[in-house]
Design a protein around this motif. Structure first.
Motif, PDB file in Angstrom:
ATOM      1  N   ILE A  15       0.839  -1.197   0.000  1.00  0.00           N
ATOM      2  CA  ILE A  15       0.000   0.000   0.000  1.00  0.00           C
ATOM      3  C   ILE A  15       0.874   1.246   0.000  1.00  0.00           C
ATOM      4  O   ILE A  15       0.606   2.206  -0.718  1.00  0.00           O
ATOM      5  N   GLY A  19       0.501   3.484  -3.218  1.00  0.00           N
ATOM      6  CA  GLY A  19      -0.530   4.429  -2.799  1.00  0.00           C
ATOM      7  C   GLY A  19      -0.224   5.848  -3.199  1.00  0.00           C
ATOM      8  O   GLY A  19      -0.039   6.711  -2.347  1.00  0.00           O
ATOM      9  N   MET A  26      -5.024   6.053  -0.292  1.00  0.00           N
ATOM     10  CA  MET A  26      -4.711   4.745   0.280  1.00  0.00           C
ATOM     11  C   MET A  26      -5.919   4.089   0.935  1.00  0.00           C
ATOM     12  O   MET A  26      -5.924   2.874   1.136  1.00  0.00           O
ATOM     13  N   MET A  29      -7.435   1.209  -0.892  1.00  0.00           N
ATOM     14  CA  MET A  29      -6.513   0.073  -0.924  1.00  0.00           C
ATOM     15  C   MET A  29      -6.477  -0.636   0.427  1.00  0.00           C
ATOM     16  O   MET A  29      -6.459  -1.867   0.492  1.00  0.00           O
ATOM     17  N   ILE A  30      -6.455   0.151   1.503  1.00  0.00           N
ATOM     18  CA  ILE A  30      -6.439  -0.436   2.844  1.00  0.00           C
ATOM     19  C   ILE A  30      -7.720  -1.216   3.085  1.00  0.00           C
ATOM     20  O   ILE A  30      -7.698  -2.349   3.569  1.00  0.00           O
ATOM     21  N   SER A  33      -7.829  -4.528   1.257  1.00  0.00           N
ATOM     22  CA  SER A  33      -6.961  -5.560   1.840  1.00  0.00           C
ATOM     23  C   SER A  33      -7.484  -6.067   3.170  1.00  0.00           C
ATOM     24  O   SER A  33      -7.607  -7.272   3.380  1.00  0.00           O
TER      25      SER A  33
END
Length: 192
Positions: A15, A19, A26, A29-30, A33
C-alpha cells in the motif's frame, strides 16, 4: 501470530509503495486488503478507524495503518501489547517505501525535474491519483455512514442533505472546512 505480522507488513508495504496521491488515496486500498481480502475487521470497524484517523494529528494513511495494525491483531485474539506491535509493524511498513524512494529520488529529481520524460510520468500519474481519491470517497459512502433508504429513510436523506450542504457551502461559498466539520458534527449530534 508471526504469520499475521508478516501479512500486515507485506500488505502495508504494498500500500505504501503503490498508494500514490496521499493518505486518502490509500483508504480504498487499505479497505480492500483488510476488510475484503483478509477479513481482519468488519466494514463498520474500518469506517470507525477512518473517522478516528481523520481526527488525530498526522497523515490519514499512516494513522489508518497504525489503527488497522492494532485492531487486526486484537481481533485475531491476541492481547493489546501484541496489538501495539502490530500497529508499529503496519506503520513502519507503510512509511518504508516512501522513505526508500525519497532517498533514491531526491538526488536525481532536482537535476531532472524539467526533463520531458519526468514531466510525462507525473502527468500520467495524475489520472491514477484522481481515480484513487474517487475510490476512497465511494468506499466511505456506505450504510454505516449514510444509512440506507430501505433501513432508515429519514436518516439516509438527512445524511445526504448534510453531505450536499457541506459540498455546496465549500465549493460555492468557499466556507472553511473546519467550520463545515463543526456544523456537520453539531447537526449530526442533534439530528441523530
Amino acid at each position: 501470530m508471526i504469520l499475521l505480522y508478516l501479512q500486515l507488513f507485506w500488505t502495508f508495504f504494498k500500500i505504501g509503495l503503490f498508494g500514490f496521491g496521499g493518505g486518502y488515496a490509500m483508504i480504498s486500498m487499505i479497505q480492500g486488503s483488510v476488510v475484503t481480502d483478509y477479513h481482519w475487521m468488519t466494514n463498520g470497524q474500518f469506517t470507525d478507524i477512518v473517522a478516528v484517523s481523520q481526527m488525530t494529528p498526522g497523515p490519514i494513511g499512516i494513522n489508518s495503518a497504525t489503527y488497522v495494525g492494532y485492531t487486526s491483531v486484537v481481533n485475531a485474539g491476541y492481547g493489546p501489547v501484541w496489538g501495539v506491535v502490530g500497529s508499529l509493524i503496519s506503520t513502519f511498513a507503510v512509511v518504508l517505501p516512501s522513505f526508500i524512494l525519497m532517498l533514491l529520488i531526491s538526488r536525481f529529481l532536482m537535476k531532472f525535474k524539467d526533463h520531458p520524460m519526468v514531466e510525462s510520468m507525473f502527468s500520467l500519474l495524475r489520472p491514477a491519483v484522481v481515480g484513487l481519491l474517487a475510490a476512497a470517497a465511494l468506499c466511505l459512502m456506505t450504510a454505516e455512514n449514510f444509512s440506507s433508504p430501505s433501513l432508515c429513510p429519514w436518516q439516509f436523506w438527512l445524511s445526504v442533505g448534510i453531505f450536499l450542504f457541506t459540498l455546496i457551502a465549500q465549493k460555492v461559498y468557499k466556507m472553511s472546512p473546519i467550520v463545515l466539520i463543526c456544523v456537520s458534527a453539531v447537526a449530526g449530534i442533534i439530528l441523530f
